[in-house]
Design a protein around this motif. Structure first.
Motif, PDB file in Angstrom:
ATOM      1  N   THR A 178      -0.610  -2.628   5.432  1.00 45.45           N
ATOM      2  CA  THR A 178      -1.084  -1.703   6.480  1.00 45.45           C
ATOM      3  C   THR A 178      -1.468  -2.430   7.761  1.00 45.45           C
ATOM      4  O   THR A 178      -1.693  -1.789   8.776  1.00 45.45           O
ATOM      5  CB  THR A 178      -2.278  -0.821   6.034  1.00 45.45           C
TER       6      THR A 178
ATOM      7  N   PRO B 244       3.360  -6.145   8.707  1.00 46.70           N
ATOM      8  CA  PRO B 244       4.663  -5.927   8.083  1.00 46.70           C
ATOM      9  C   PRO B 244       5.365  -7.260   7.830  1.00 46.70           C
ATOM     10  O   PRO B 244       5.327  -8.155   8.673  1.00 46.70           O
ATOM     11  CB  PRO B 244       5.438  -5.095   9.122  1.00 46.70           C
TER      12      PRO B 244
ATOM     13  N   GLU C 111       5.828  -8.534  13.593  1.00 49.84           N
ATOM     14  CA  GLU C 111       6.003  -8.586  12.153  1.00 49.84           C
ATOM     15  C   GLU C 111       6.302 -10.019  11.748  1.00 49.84           C
ATOM     16  O   GLU C 111       6.651 -10.857  12.586  1.00 49.84           O
ATOM     17  CB  GLU C 111       7.136  -7.668  11.689  1.00 49.84           C
TER      18      GLU C 111
ATOM     19  N   SER D  47       4.261  -4.147   3.506  1.00 47.82           N
ATOM     20  CA  SER D  47       3.133  -4.146   4.430  1.00 47.82           C
ATOM     21  C   SER D  47       1.829  -3.953   3.665  1.00 47.82           C
ATOM     22  O   SER D  47       1.803  -3.290   2.624  1.00 47.82           O
ATOM     23  CB  SER D  47       3.290  -3.020   5.459  1.00 47.82           C
TER      24      SER D  47
ATOM     25  N   GLU E  97       7.630  -0.618   2.135  1.00 49.30           N
ATOM     26  CA  GLU E  97       7.612   0.504   3.067  1.00 49.30           C
ATOM     27  C   GLU E  97       8.526   1.601   2.535  1.00 49.30           C
ATOM     28  O   GLU E  97       9.612   1.320   2.013  1.00 49.30           O
ATOM     29  CB  GLU E  97       8.069   0.055   4.449  1.00 49.30           C
TER      30      GLU E  97
END
Length: 323
Positions: free
Chosen positions: A157, A160, A117, A155, A142
């Motif tokens: 997808t 993140p 991330e 995010s 999220e």
């Protein structure tokens, strides 16, 4: 001759691994553990390009190589995507921390350090504004509760983005301002992106260790090793000796002396080449405190191959972060 799991870890996590046979290494145990600890990409590169005659079994090399290939592609996708989002942002000061900062400042190849991330440290007043800016690039909050102390997680997808604010607590705003004042620009991400200074970056890693109760992947100890050594394989912002006096003073001001002692002690046990540099950087804790930290955290956290972690994580967090 049998090779221990710890020795296998040391060789395959080195940026300059010693040549020799690894034929007797505990591959059945090492491969799954290394993948779980984020160590597979660097290990694979060493086996394929630095130690091709080491005697590693083909099945182990194949599994690690598949992780390495995936890590390279995933890192490039995430970092390029993030750069495209932020490189035109002006008038802000956002600090890139953690894996996204370390992948290109500590590691000789961006694929060696998996980036799961993007972590960004920012002032609390900038959280909503930056979240709105990311929303223009298809990033959405999220639905679950933010993890790992993040203020917010967004995010698209694929990538993140964890947003952190007030990481030192509401009572240490002056110390937090110091992190931003000392931060260094990361020009490749545009005029608003910075990264913490060396001593601050090291202490932020120790803070993360403490808040996670040392339930962290061993890759994080490789990060810390390179910060302690002054990123000798690179030529960037972290490629200099530690200012030990500044490190100890900031650890005291941040109330992170116990966490600094613990994290550095683990690194010294795992990587003997850091011991001489770690010794002067260890805070002068009481003997009883040192013995408690050694028994509860340092020793159990220095055993490779264990998927379990020290008990009483909540108590450890309070002990290590001065709460």
């Amino acid at each position: 001759m049998a090779i221990s799991l710890l020795d296998t870890f040391r060789v395959l996590s080195s940026f300059d691994p010693p040549r020799g046979s690894l034929r007797g290494a505990p591959w059945e145990q090492y491969v799954d553990w290394a993948i779980a600890q984020g160590l597979a990409p660097l290990a694979s590169y060493n086996l394929e390009y630095r130690l091709p005659g080491s005697g590693a079994p083909e099945w182990a090399r194949d599994r690690l190589l598949s992780i390495y290939s995936g890590s390279v592609n995933d890192n490039v996708m995430k970092l390029v995507n993030f750069k495209q989002c932020v490189d035109e942002l002006e008038g802000r000061q956002l600090l890139l921390i953690g894996a996204a900062s370390f992948a290109d400042s500590l590691y000789p190849h961006v694929g060696f350090r998996p980036v799961l991330e993007i972590q960004v440290l920012l002032r609390r007043m900038d959280v909503e504004g930056f979240s709105g800016y990311l929303a223009q690039h298809e990033f959405r909050p999220e639905p679950d509760e933010p993890l790992h102390g993040a203020q917010k997680v967004l995010s698209d997808t694929r990538t993140p983005v964890f947003l952190y604010a007030d990481v030192l607590g509401p009572q240490r705003q002056a110390e937090l301002r110091g992190i931003f004042e000392r931060a260094q620009p990361v020009k490749m991400y545009g005029p608003s992106m910075f990264r913490p200074d060396l001593e601050d970056a090291l202490l932020l890693v120790c803070l993360e260790h403490a808040r996670e109760g040392y339930q962290v992947p061993w890759l994080s100890f490789v990060d810390l090793r390179e910060l302690v050594l002054g990123a000798p394989s690179m030529g960037g912002v972290y490629s200099r000796p530690l200012d030990v006096a500044a490190l100890l003073e900031r650890a005291r001001a941040w109330r992170l002396e116990r966490a600094l002692y613990t994290s550095l002690s683990i690194v010294a046990r795992l990587f003997p080449e850091t011991a001489a540099l770690v010794a002067p950087a260890l805070p002068p804790l009481r003997r009883a405190t040192r013995e408690l930290l050694e028994r509860l955290v340092v020793l159990p956290s220095s055993e490779p191959g264990k998927m379990s972690h020290p008990r009483g994580s909540d108590r450890l967090r309070r002990l290590l972060t001065g709460q």
